[in-house]
Design a protein around this motif. Structure first.
Motif, PDB file in Angstrom:
ATOM      1  N   ILE A  19       0.873  -1.330   0.023  1.00 16.88           N
ATOM      2  CA  ILE A  19      -0.225   0.068   0.140  1.00 16.88           C
ATOM      3  C   ILE A  19       1.078   1.350   0.047  1.00 16.88           C
ATOM      4  N   GLY A  20       0.907   2.047  -1.043  1.00 21.68           N
ATOM      5  CA  GLY A  20       1.480   3.201  -1.084  1.00 21.68           C
ATOM      6  C   GLY A  20       3.059   3.090  -1.357  1.00 21.68           C
ATOM      7  N   GLY A  21       3.381   1.934  -1.814  1.00 16.11           N
ATOM      8  CA  GLY A  21       4.792   1.540  -1.906  1.00 16.11           C
ATOM      9  C   GLY A  21       5.545   1.065  -0.759  1.00 16.11           C
ATOM     10  N   GLU A  22       4.848   0.840   0.328  1.00 10.60           N
ATOM     11  CA  GLU A  22       5.336   0.152   1.580  1.00 10.60           C
ATOM     12  C   GLU A  22       4.477  -1.116   1.901  1.00 10.60           C
ATOM     13  N   LYS A  23       5.170  -2.430   2.396  1.00 10.74           N
ATOM     14  CA  LYS A  23       4.234  -3.381   2.839  1.00 10.74           C
ATOM     15  C   LYS A  23       3.646  -3.319   4.172  1.00 10.74           C
ATOM     16  N   ARG A  24       2.287  -3.690   4.130  1.00 12.08           N
ATOM     17  CA  ARG A  24       1.709  -3.565   5.464  1.00 12.08           C
ATOM     18  C   ARG A  24       1.541  -4.888   5.725  1.00 12.08           C
ATOM     19  N   LEU A  25       1.812  -5.189   6.995  1.00 13.61           N
ATOM     20  CA  LEU A  25       1.889  -6.582   7.546  1.00 13.61           C
ATOM     21  C   LEU A  25       0.744  -6.961   8.273  1.00 13.61           C
ATOM     22  N   CYS A  26       0.246  -8.235   8.340  1.00 14.10           N
ATOM     23  CA  CYS A  26      -0.930  -8.676   9.306  1.00 14.10           C
ATOM     24  C   CYS A  26      -0.570  -8.597  10.720  1.00 14.10           C
ATOM     25  N   LEU A  27      -0.926  -7.828  11.378  1.00 15.14           N
ATOM     26  CA  LEU A  27      -0.580  -7.747  12.918  1.00 15.14           C
ATOM     27  C   LEU A  27      -0.886  -8.975  13.869  1.00 15.14           C
ATOM     28  N   ALA A  28      -2.013  -9.349  13.650  1.00 18.10           N
ATOM     29  CA  ALA A  28      -2.503 -10.893  14.231  1.00 18.10           C
ATOM     30  C   ALA A  28      -1.322 -11.881  13.901  1.00 18.10           C
ATOM     31  N   GLN A  29      -0.930 -12.022  12.721  1.00 18.70           N
ATOM     32  CA  GLN A  29       0.014 -13.005  12.352  1.00 18.70           C
ATOM     33  C   GLN A  29       1.565 -12.911  12.969  1.00 18.70           C
ATOM     34  N   ASN A  33       3.049 -15.516  15.338  1.00 20.17           N
ATOM     35  CA  ASN A  33       4.154 -16.158  14.913  1.00 20.17           C
ATOM     36  C   ASN A  33       5.341 -15.920  15.653  1.00 20.17           C
ATOM     37  N   ILE A  34       5.588 -14.323  15.805  1.00 24.74           N
ATOM     38  CA  ILE A  34       6.749 -13.933  16.168  1.00 24.74           C
ATOM     39  C   ILE A  34       6.737 -13.533  17.773  1.00 24.74           C
ATOM     40  N   LEU A  35       5.735 -13.147  18.025  1.00 21.02           N
ATOM     41  CA  LEU A  35       5.662 -12.401  19.628  1.00 21.02           C
ATOM     42  C   LEU A  35       4.690 -13.145  20.484  1.00 21.02           C
ATOM     43  N   PRO A  36       4.733 -14.696  20.482  1.00 14.61           N
ATOM     44  CA  PRO A  36       3.561 -15.516  21.322  1.00 14.61           C
ATOM     45  C   PRO A  36       3.988 -15.528  22.598  1.00 14.61           C
ATOM     46  N   ASN A  37       5.169 -15.327  22.949  1.00 15.63           N
ATOM     47  CA  ASN A  37       5.409 -15.303  24.543  1.00 15.63           C
ATOM     48  C   ASN A  37       5.131 -13.849  25.224  1.00 15.63           C
ATOM     49  N   PHE A  38       4.816 -12.769  24.546  1.00 17.57           N
ATOM     50  CA  PHE A  38       4.508 -11.526  24.926  1.00 17.57           C
ATOM     51  C   PHE A  38       2.906 -11.243  25.225  1.00 17.57           C
ATOM     52  N   PHE A  39       2.672 -10.516  26.311  1.00 17.60           N
ATOM     53  CA  PHE A  39       1.399 -10.420  26.854  1.00 17.60           C
ATOM     54  C   PHE A  39       0.956  -9.086  25.976  1.00 17.60           C
ATOM     55  N   LEU A  40      -0.334  -9.078  25.458  1.00 21.47           N
ATOM     56  CA  LEU A  40      -0.882  -7.797  24.888  1.00 21.47           C
ATOM     57  C   LEU A  40      -0.498  -6.505  25.470  1.00 21.47           C
ATOM     58  N   ASN A  41      -0.574  -6.545  26.749  1.00 22.41           N
ATOM     59  CA  ASN A  41      -0.241  -5.011  27.327  1.00 22.41           C
ATOM     60  C   ASN A  41       1.240  -4.638  27.098  1.00 22.41           C
ATOM     61  N   GLU A  42       2.083  -5.540  26.930  1.00 20.07           N
ATOM     62  CA  GLU A  42       3.653  -5.414  26.459  1.00 20.07           C
ATOM     63  C   GLU A  42       3.648  -4.832  25.269  1.00 20.07           C
ATOM     64  N   ILE A  43       2.978  -5.484  24.235  1.00 20.34           N
ATOM     65  CA  ILE A  43       3.181  -5.049  23.038  1.00 20.34           C
ATOM     66  C   ILE A  43       2.331  -3.659  22.849  1.00 20.34           C
ATOM     67  N   THR A  44       1.318  -3.623  23.517  1.00 22.98           N
ATOM     68  CA  THR A  44       0.539  -2.185  23.382  1.00 22.98           C
ATOM     69  C   THR A  44       1.472  -0.846  24.035  1.00 22.98           C
ATOM     70  N   ILE A  70      -5.260 -17.271   7.179  1.00 22.12           N
ATOM     71  CA  ILE A  70      -3.886 -16.637   7.925  1.00 22.12           C
ATOM     72  C   ILE A  70      -4.681 -15.862   9.342  1.00 22.12           C
ATOM     73  N   ILE A  71      -5.977 -15.643   9.266  1.00 26.29           N
ATOM     74  CA  ILE A  71      -6.682 -15.498  10.435  1.00 26.29           C
ATOM     75  C   ILE A  71      -8.009 -16.179  10.465  1.00 26.29           C
ATOM     76  N   PRO A  72      -8.569 -16.392  11.693  1.00 28.91           N
ATOM     77  CA  PRO A  72      -9.919 -17.125  11.583  1.00 28.91           C
ATOM     78  C   PRO A  72     -11.055 -16.590  10.911  1.00 28.91           C
ATOM     79  N   ALA A  73     -12.056 -17.242  10.455  1.00 29.51           N
ATOM     80  CA  ALA A  73     -13.043 -16.815   9.699  1.00 29.51           C
ATOM     81  C   ALA A  73     -13.995 -15.921  10.513  1.00 29.51           C
TER      82      ALA A  73
END
Length: 195
Positions: A19-29, A33-44, A70-73
């Motif tokens: 989008i607009g020349g830059e990749k926009r990645l799926c945050l949920a994925q 896949n990369i941050l499964p050991n972090f709590f949502l409040n740490e990420i936020t 990639i995400i649930p239905a």
């Protein structure tokens, strides 16, 4: 754009849209896949501290992510984040955990390791990058065998990094909050790393 593609982030394949020349990645994925050991409040907290914005998928983008499983239905919305911002917050979060466990390069465990360390220091040179606030380090030529080699020692914390990880490593946050890092991709580390 609703054209779905893929990109690499932290050695994981992540779905994205151009989008607009830059990749926009799926945050949920990324979180799954990369941050499964972090709590949502740490990420936020990192998103808030470093002013990292996220956009919401359009209906067409959301449907494509669902069709490819990639995400649930049953998901009603999904965030998208630029690749440069994804690299920023992953660097902050993963770096904090890595540094708690990482063995410092300068630790002398045996005399043999010390001699190897001394030999390596003779074939080294100082490097710098100015990404995300910048960082200085020492590049050990003898340790570099591929882009995956941990061959750069941070001058401040003394931890070892691959060139690709080093260009996302930083200690100063002064410039980090104020600058848009449009188009940054750590895979292009050769363009960011300077003598």
């Amino acid at each position: 754009s609703a054209e779905l593609s893929e990109t690499q982030l932290e050695d994981q394949v992540i779905a994205c849209f151009d989008i607009g020349g830059e990749k926009r990645l799926c945050l949920a994925q990324i979180i799954r896949n990369i941050l499964p050991n972090f709590f949502l409040n740490e990420i936020t907290a990192v998103f808030t501290k470093f002013y990292i914005p996220s956009a919401v998928c359009s209906n067409a983008q959301l449907n494509m992510l669902k069709e490819k499983d990639i995400i649930p239905a049953n998901v009603l919305h999904c965030g998208l984040v630029t690749k440069s911002d994804a690299q920023r917050f992953c660097s902050v979060l993963l770096g904090s955990r890595k540094h708690q466990k990482h063995v410092k390069f300068n630790d002398k465990v045996t005399t043999l390791e010390y001699k190897k360390s001394k030999l390596i220091r003779l074939t080294s040179f100082k490097v710098i990058h100015k990404c995300f606030g910048g960082c200085q380090g020492v590049f050990y030529q003898k340790l570099f065998h591929s882009a995956l080699s941990e061959c750069i020692e941070c001058s401040e914390c003394r931890y070892m990094f691959t060139p690709q990880k080093f260009v996302t490593h930083f200690h100063s946050t002064a410039e980090y909050k104020q600058t848009c890092h449009w188009g940054f991709d750590s895979a292009n580390w050769k363009h960011y790393l300077k003598l």
